[in-house]
Scaffold this motif. Structure first.
Motif, PDB file in Angstrom:
ATOM      1  N   GLY A 109     -53.768  68.899   6.561  1.00  0.00           N
ATOM      2  CA  GLY A 109     -53.518  68.539   7.967  1.00  0.00           C
ATOM      3  C   GLY A 109     -52.107  68.921   8.376  1.00  0.00           C
ATOM      4  N   ASN A 110     -51.113  68.596   7.546  1.00  0.00           N
ATOM      5  CA  ASN A 110     -49.724  68.981   7.837  1.00  0.00           C
ATOM      6  C   ASN A 110     -49.610  70.495   7.944  1.00  0.00           C
ATOM      7  OD1 ASN A 110     -48.759  66.474   5.504  1.00  0.00           O
ATOM      8  ND2 ASN A 110     -48.462  66.346   7.698  1.00  0.00           N
ATOM      9  N   VAL A 145     -45.702  70.453  16.942  1.00  0.00           N
ATOM     10  CA  VAL A 145     -46.153  69.303  16.143  1.00  0.00           C
ATOM     11  C   VAL A 145     -47.668  69.154  16.254  1.00  0.00           C
ATOM     12  CG1 VAL A 145     -44.096  67.803  16.188  1.00  0.00           C
ATOM     13  CG2 VAL A 145     -45.630  67.845  18.158  1.00  0.00           C
ATOM     14  N   GLY A 146     -48.232  68.305  15.394  1.00  0.00           N
ATOM     15  CA  GLY A 146     -49.630  67.915  15.524  1.00  0.00           C
ATOM     16  C   GLY A 146     -49.748  66.873  16.630  1.00  0.00           C
ATOM     17  N   MET A 170     -35.982  59.983  16.106  1.00  0.00           N
ATOM     18  CA  MET A 170     -36.717  61.243  16.295  1.00  0.00           C
ATOM     19  C   MET A 170     -36.258  61.954  17.572  1.00  0.00           C
ATOM     20  SD  MET A 170     -40.714  62.082  15.921  1.00  0.00           S
ATOM     21  CE  MET A 170     -41.463  63.464  16.794  1.00  0.00           C
ATOM     22  N   LYS A 219     -51.059  61.452   4.724  1.00  0.00           N
ATOM     23  CA  LYS A 219     -50.484  61.594   3.385  1.00  0.00           C
ATOM     24  C   LYS A 219     -50.875  60.451   2.453  1.00  0.00           C
ATOM     25  CE  LYS A 219     -46.289  63.909   5.091  1.00  0.00           C
ATOM     26  NZ  LYS A 219     -45.664  63.214   6.234  1.00  0.00           N
ATOM     27  N   LYS A 271     -41.834  64.290   7.478  1.00  0.00           N
ATOM     28  CA  LYS A 271     -41.319  63.090   6.813  1.00  0.00           C
ATOM     29  C   LYS A 271     -41.774  63.105   5.348  1.00  0.00           C
ATOM     30  CE  LYS A 271     -43.529  59.665   8.287  1.00  0.00           C
ATOM     31  NZ  LYS A 271     -44.331  58.897   9.138  1.00  0.00           N
ATOM     32  N   ASP A 292     -33.110  63.659  16.718  1.00  0.00           N
ATOM     33  CA  ASP A 292     -33.396  64.882  15.941  1.00  0.00           C
ATOM     34  C   ASP A 292     -33.611  66.077  16.866  1.00  0.00           C
ATOM     35  OD1 ASP A 292     -33.552  63.215  13.704  1.00  0.00           O
ATOM     36  OD2 ASP A 292     -35.752  63.125  13.729  1.00  0.00           O
ATOM     37  N   ILE A 349     -56.402  67.263  12.157  1.00  0.00           N
ATOM     38  CA  ILE A 349     -57.387  67.444  11.089  1.00  0.00           C
ATOM     39  C   ILE A 349     -57.796  66.050  10.611  1.00  0.00           C
ATOM     40  CG2 ILE A 349     -57.769  68.400   8.763  1.00  0.00           C
ATOM     41  CD1 ILE A 349     -57.433  70.561  10.928  1.00  0.00           C
ATOM     42  N   MET A 392     -56.531  62.789   8.849  1.00  0.00           N
ATOM     43  CA  MET A 392     -56.132  63.057   7.466  1.00  0.00           C
ATOM     44  C   MET A 392     -54.649  62.699   7.364  1.00  0.00           C
ATOM     45  SD  MET A 392     -56.313  66.652   5.309  1.00  0.00           S
ATOM     46  CE  MET A 392     -58.064  66.822   5.077  1.00  0.00           C
ATOM     47  N   ASP A 446     -50.578  63.807  16.739  1.00  0.00           N
ATOM     48  CA  ASP A 446     -50.092  62.433  16.542  1.00  0.00           C
ATOM     49  C   ASP A 446     -48.612  62.253  16.881  1.00  0.00           C
ATOM     50  OD1 ASP A 446     -49.247  63.945  14.403  1.00  0.00           O
ATOM     51  OD2 ASP A 446     -49.475  62.348  12.939  1.00  0.00           O
ATOM     52  N   GLN A 447     -47.880  63.356  17.028  1.00  0.00           N
ATOM     53  CA  GLN A 447     -46.448  63.237  17.342  1.00  0.00           C
ATOM     54  C   GLN A 447     -46.146  63.430  18.829  1.00  0.00           C
ATOM     55  OE1 GLN A 447     -44.173  62.128  15.238  1.00  0.00           O
ATOM     56  NE2 GLN A 447     -45.826  61.933  13.755  1.00  0.00           N
ATOM     57  N   TYR A 495     -37.605  53.977  15.007  1.00  0.00           N
ATOM     58  CA  TYR A 495     -37.940  55.331  14.539  1.00  0.00           C
ATOM     59  C   TYR A 495     -37.977  56.378  15.670  1.00  0.00           C
ATOM     60  CZ  TYR A 495     -41.130  58.772  12.298  1.00  0.00           C
ATOM     61  OH  TYR A 495     -41.716  59.900  11.809  1.00  0.00           O
ATOM     62  N   PHE A 532     -36.496  70.798   9.582  1.00  0.00           N
ATOM     63  CA  PHE A 532     -35.807  69.878   8.681  1.00  0.00           C
ATOM     64  C   PHE A 532     -36.764  68.937   7.976  1.00  0.00           C
ATOM     65  CE2 PHE A 532     -35.647  65.752  10.932  1.00  0.00           C
ATOM     66  CZ  PHE A 532     -36.270  66.127  12.105  1.00  0.00           C
ATOM     67  N   ALA A 563     -54.895  70.602  15.691  1.00  0.00           N
ATOM     68  CA  ALA A 563     -53.765  69.687  15.873  1.00  0.00           C
ATOM     69  C   ALA A 563     -54.067  68.285  15.342  1.00  0.00           C
ATOM     70  CB  ALA A 563     -53.392  69.612  17.347  1.00  0.00           C
TER      71      ALA A 563
HETATM   72  P1  TYM Z   1     -45.347  63.800   9.647  1.00  0.00           P
HETATM   73  O1  TYM Z   1     -44.519  63.969   8.422  1.00  0.00           O
HETATM   74  O2  TYM Z   1     -46.268  62.631   9.731  1.00  0.00           O
HETATM   75  O3  TYM Z   1     -46.219  65.091   9.871  1.00  0.00           O
HETATM   76  C1  TYM Z   1     -45.640  66.387   9.865  1.00  0.00           C
HETATM   77  C2  TYM Z   1     -46.353  67.261  10.874  1.00  0.00           C
HETATM   78  O4  TYM Z   1     -47.748  67.375  10.512  1.00  0.00           O
HETATM   79  C3  TYM Z   1     -48.561  67.012  11.628  1.00  0.00           C
HETATM   80  N1  TYM Z   1     -49.786  66.350  11.121  1.00  0.00           N
HETATM   81  C4  TYM Z   1     -51.026  66.759  11.367  1.00  0.00           C
HETATM   82  N2  TYM Z   1     -51.500  67.787  12.091  1.00  0.00           N
HETATM   83  C5  TYM Z   1     -52.841  67.939  12.149  1.00  0.00           C
HETATM   84  N3  TYM Z   1     -53.726  67.118  11.510  1.00  0.00           N
HETATM   85  C6  TYM Z   1     -53.297  66.074  10.777  1.00  0.00           C
HETATM   86  N4  TYM Z   1     -54.159  65.287  10.156  1.00  0.00           N
HETATM   87  C7  TYM Z   1     -51.886  65.855  10.673  1.00  0.00           C
HETATM   88  N5  TYM Z   1     -51.126  64.941  10.032  1.00  0.00           N
HETATM   89  C8  TYM Z   1     -49.832  65.255  10.324  1.00  0.00           C
HETATM   90  C9  TYM Z   1     -47.695  66.061  12.430  1.00  0.00           C
HETATM   91  O5  TYM Z   1     -48.112  65.958  13.771  1.00  0.00           O
HETATM   92  C10 TYM Z   1     -46.328  66.683  12.292  1.00  0.00           C
HETATM   93  O6  TYM Z   1     -46.142  67.735  13.218  1.00  0.00           O
HETATM   94  N6  TYM Z   1     -42.192  61.922  13.023  1.00  0.00           N
HETATM   95  C11 TYM Z   1     -42.596  63.151  12.360  1.00  0.00           C
HETATM   96  C12 TYM Z   1     -41.449  63.864  11.690  1.00  0.00           C
HETATM   97  C13 TYM Z   1     -40.300  64.104  12.603  1.00  0.00           C
HETATM   98  C14 TYM Z   1     -40.237  65.103  13.610  1.00  0.00           C
HETATM   99  C15 TYM Z   1     -38.943  64.944  14.216  1.00  0.00           C
HETATM  100  C16 TYM Z   1     -41.118  66.098  14.060  1.00  0.00           C
HETATM  101  C17 TYM Z   1     -39.137  63.403  12.618  1.00  0.00           C
HETATM  102  N7  TYM Z   1     -38.324  63.895  13.593  1.00  0.00           N
HETATM  103  C18 TYM Z   1     -38.547  65.769  15.267  1.00  0.00           C
HETATM  104  C19 TYM Z   1     -40.700  66.920  15.110  1.00  0.00           C
HETATM  105  C20 TYM Z   1     -39.438  66.757  15.696  1.00  0.00           C
HETATM  106  C21 TYM Z   1     -43.637  62.805  11.315  1.00  0.00           C
HETATM  107  O7  TYM Z   1     -43.679  61.701  10.829  1.00  0.00           O
HETATM  108  O8  TYM Z   1     -44.411  63.852  10.927  1.00  0.00           O
END
Ligand code: TYM
Length: 330
Positions: free
Chosen positions: A17-18, A146-147, A132, A199, A9, A135, A187, A197, A149-150, A128, A39, A185
């Protein structure tokens, strides 16, 4: 052959972290039989207020970092969510199969809405997870890296797939599963290692665009714990454990191997070594990022990606419409 899908996003600058939790894993899938769809979830970025220019710049930055991390646009499809209208259309359909109760139980919705004035919680923030799910479902994606949190959001997508397939008594949709690394997964913030951590946390974050000298300072100032041993212990040593995860992930070694390297050394020496690997990684990514920006390739990559994505997304949409009886989809 399987389809792999993930997204980011563009609400802020990408963090370490991302990178560790998501981006660095994407290219691993592009060299075999599988097809990778990656994407930028730009429609998701509208769920909280954002300046148009910030959204635009963040979006381009993410594409550039995708390529800098090693995604190859000749192998993977890289695209913007808003350039494939099927996402919005399937989300409208899927919204009718999702329940208000399950939406209100989503951890991220609870967290984000709790910080807002109750009268100003946007509908998009609430729905939301349905977008997702769309998607993911559109691409018949089996794996969603994904990390942590998802995870809950991907699980909701699974629930919707199961519910939908059950209602229409056929396998309309493919059942996706989250792929979450065993290490890295989640951070944590450098200023508060009990928090993720994210954005939006300028002090505790390392941004991929940080000047390496600034990143080094953040690491040297990172909150550590009592004691002096460099040992992984999430409960009692959250700060050191987080740094160990960062170090071992970037060096691609196990936590145990990292612990051995620092046996008998002090926190200060350990932090310096962490700063060295982080700075080397930032320099590598930033050099490639700059090359991508200067090459002017971004629009072409997105155009190609949107075409490839639309092909499969429109097919899925047609299939769904036919199953549910929407006129004109025969
Ligand atoms: P977003 O943008 O918050 O984060 C992108 C990816 O980074 C991972 N992530 C982390 N991993 C480890 N430690 C951290 N501190 C950390 N912060 C973020 C997230 O888990 C993610 O994999 N909803 C999603 C975006 C999205 C999506 C989807 C993902 C929309 N549609 C379909 C997968 C499939 C999001 O907000 O990610």
């Amino acid at each position: 052959m399987e389809n792999i899908l993930s997204g980011v996003k563009p609400t802020g600058q990408l963090t370490l972290g991302n990178y560790i939790g998501a981006l660095r894993n994407f290219p691993k899938y592009q060299n075999g039989e599988d097809h990778v769809f990656v994407f930028i979830a730009d429609l998701h970025a509208l769920t909280l207020p954002i300046e148009p220019e910030t959204l635009y710049n963040n979006t381009r930055d993410i594409v550039a970092f995708y390529l800098a991390c090693g995604l190859d646009p000749t192998k993977a499809s890289i695209f913007l969510q808003s350039q494939v209208p099927a996402h919005s259309e399937l989300a409208t359909i899927l919204g009718n199969y999702a329940y208000m109760g399950e939406m209100s139980r989503m951890t991220q919705f609870k967290e984000k809405s709790s910080k807002l004035n109750e009268k100003k919680i946007g509908l998009g923030l609430f729905t939301y997870p349905v977008l997702m799910a769309a998607d993911i479902i559109l691409y018949d994606a089996k794996k969603v890296p994904v990390g942590e949190d998802q995870k809950q959001h991907v699980e909701l997508a699974r629930d919707l797939v199961i519910r939908f397939n059950h209602q229409y008594k056929q396998d309309v949709f493919v059942l996706p599963e989250p792929v979450i690394s065993t290490s890295g997964a989640r951070i944590m913030s450098l200023s508060d290692p009990t928090k993720k951590m994210s954005k939006s946390d300028a002090n505790g974050d390392i941004f991929l665009k940080d000047d390496p000298a600034v990143a080094r300072k953040k690491i040297m100032r990172a909150v550590t714990d009592l004691g002096s041993e460099v040992k992984y212990d999430k409960e009692n040593k959250p700060g050191i454990s987080n740094l160990l995860v960062i170090y071992s992930s970037l060096k691609e070694i196990s936590i145990e191997e990292a612990e051995k390297e620092f046996e008998g050394l002090r926190y200060g020496d350990f932090k310096k070594a962490v700063a060295d690997v982080v700075c080397a990684k930032l320099e590598e990514l930033q050099t490639k990022y700059k090359e991508v920006i200067e090459s002017g390739i971004i629009d072409k990559v997105l155009e190609k990606g949107a075409k490839e994505a639309s092909l499969i997304a429109n097919e899925t949409l047609k299939r769904v419409k036919k199953v549910i009886g929407l006129y004109g989809a025969k």
